[in-house]
Scaffold this active site. Sequence first.
Site, PDB file in Angstrom:
ATOM      1  N   GLY A  90       0.858  -1.181   0.000  1.00 47.89           N
ATOM      2  CA  GLY A  90       0.000   0.000   0.000  1.00 47.89           C
ATOM      3  C   GLY A  90       0.886   1.220   0.000  1.00 47.89           C
ATOM      4  O   GLY A  90       1.871   1.265  -0.737  1.00 47.89           O
ATOM      5  N   SER A 122       5.942  -5.555  -0.849  1.00 51.79           N
ATOM      6  CA  SER A 122       5.933  -4.152  -1.294  1.00 51.79           C
ATOM      7  C   SER A 122       6.260  -3.206  -0.124  1.00 51.79           C
ATOM      8  O   SER A 122       7.360  -3.275   0.421  1.00 51.79           O
ATOM      9  CB  SER A 122       4.592  -3.859  -1.975  1.00 51.79           C
ATOM     10  OG  SER A 122       4.612  -2.630  -2.624  1.00 51.79           O
ATOM     11  N   ALA A 123       5.327  -2.372   0.316  1.00 53.39           N
ATOM     12  CA  ALA A 123       5.598  -1.474   1.453  1.00 53.39           C
ATOM     13  C   ALA A 123       6.048  -2.257   2.680  1.00 53.39           C
ATOM     14  O   ALA A 123       6.906  -1.801   3.450  1.00 53.39           O
ATOM     15  CB  ALA A 123       4.349  -0.646   1.776  1.00 53.39           C
ATOM     16  N   HIS A 159       8.849  -3.414  -6.543  1.00 54.04           N
ATOM     17  CA  HIS A 159       8.299  -3.191  -7.892  1.00 54.04           C
ATOM     18  C   HIS A 159       9.364  -2.572  -8.808  1.00 54.04           C
ATOM     19  O   HIS A 159       9.050  -1.687  -9.615  1.00 54.04           O
ATOM     20  CB  HIS A 159       7.068  -2.270  -7.857  1.00 54.04           C
ATOM     21  CG  HIS A 159       5.955  -2.733  -6.973  1.00 54.04           C
ATOM     22  ND1 HIS A 159       5.078  -3.721  -7.330  1.00 54.04           N
ATOM     23  CD2 HIS A 159       5.585  -2.337  -5.721  1.00 54.04           C
ATOM     24  CE1 HIS A 159       4.190  -3.915  -6.344  1.00 54.04           C
ATOM     25  NE2 HIS A 159       4.486  -3.089  -5.356  1.00 54.04           N
ATOM     26  N   GLU A 194       9.235  -7.511  -9.690  1.00 56.27           N
ATOM     27  CA  GLU A 194       8.016  -8.269  -9.372  1.00 56.27           C
ATOM     28  C   GLU A 194       8.215  -9.736  -9.754  1.00 56.27           C
ATOM     29  O   GLU A 194       8.605 -10.027 -10.891  1.00 56.27           O
ATOM     30  CB  GLU A 194       6.820  -7.684 -10.120  1.00 56.27           C
ATOM     31  CG  GLU A 194       6.461  -6.290  -9.649  1.00 56.27           C
ATOM     32  CD  GLU A 194       5.185  -5.738 -10.296  1.00 56.27           C
ATOM     33  OE1 GLU A 194       4.649  -6.384 -11.209  1.00 56.27           O
ATOM     34  OE2 GLU A 194       4.757  -4.654  -9.875  1.00 56.27           O
TER      35      GLU A 194
END
Lengths: 230, 230
Positions: A90, A122-123, A159, A194
């Site tokens: 997020g 991700s985050a 990413h 990714e």
Amino acid sequence: MKKLLLASTSTLHGEAYLAYLLETLEVFFKDVKTITFIPYARPSGISHDAYTALVAKAFAKIGKEVIGLHTFEDARTGIQNAEAFFTGGGNTFLLVKQLHELAAMIPLKDKVTKGTPYFGTSAGSNIAGINMQTTNDMPIVYPPSFNTLGLVNFNINAHYLDPDPKSNHNGETRETRIKEFHCFNTTPVVGLREGSFIYIENDISTLKGAFEARIFEQNKVPYEGINLHF
Amino acid sequence: MKKLLLASTSTLHGEAYLAYLLETLEVFFKDVKTITFIPYARPSGISHDAYTALVAKAFAKIGKEVIGLHTFEDARTGIQNAEAFFTGGGNTFLLVKQLHELAAMIPLKDKVTKGTPYFGTSAGSNIAGINMQTTNDMPIVYPPSFNTLGLVNFNINAHYLDPDPKSNHNGETRETRIKEFHCFNTTPVVGLREGSFIYIENDISTLKGAFEARIFEQNKVPYEGINLHF
């Protein structure tokens, strides 16, 4: 004693949430029944409850129960009681602001350092690094600090995207941005594409998944690699 | 009395620095001989001197002399003495940190509000908004505040890019990021495509250049538009 799994993304194009990681997660979380989910990054502003429900649905496939950290009155209690952690993706600014404001950053670091398994996407992977200063996210809120968990001695750029030689766009490439980071910071940066993820056990970091990483060290030409020891 | 020109980008693909704006700049700066350049965003970590030299070369084509703000011992003196301003692109976090640390944000706002012409590109346009929270840049340094000049009552997203329907990448689109900003902020955001710029005189904002803007207001579906009054 640390045991971490840090993925570039939760979801591959056209696949279900966490689908490409489920087999790996089944092994990674084999000794635990429950996973404490840290939902604060809230992609697209989704509520903590809705985000936790989405994660619970994915983990049900491998027989794990998911508990949202937001359901504890004091996040630190939730951290102390956790068998294992997952921090979802997020907005990294939002996630870091919340963890600092809840005084949860240091307890979380301590608990994971003592051996509680930690999985991030991700985050959630970004915050395992020294600071959040190589995030791609928009600064939609102002965190009291950019410092993060420092569970590894490098930063992650999730990413990661290679420069597109056909682009006519004049915005900075990811490579340019990370080089700018290195004008002011010495921390190595792992550009994680990714489909790739990092497995860390006993301070040994191993790159797994589909691609090599793009590695950026200050005053060096960026290079492709799988060696994540700095 | 404000007079501003806020461009998405300094440079169009395959063109020289500021080339597509030179005719517009000749008119915009017709009453001044010198332009005080604010070089702090330092794209790719270029030095203040080198960045100022690059800008001076472009402005020489329309007969203007360029003075780097960094050449003043006290930036506030440079601001007080300025006939006109240009803030170049680069990293918005770096630019905003410097302006706050030099106590230059408020004097710059005051001087431009009283009528000194202000031209910005990219990061230099971002800071004309309420805050820097819709920048695309990487948080390579930690500014003491995200607040910016507030010369207009909206934020700008420079180098605005439309979502690519063919992309297999799972990173957030620009639209997703701006929508996340609106989960926590009410300020309207103007997505300014490369080749477009905003001209502001007497508090009337006019969109110029190649494209309509993509406009984002809280709790509204994003829309194409040229009306920048909120």
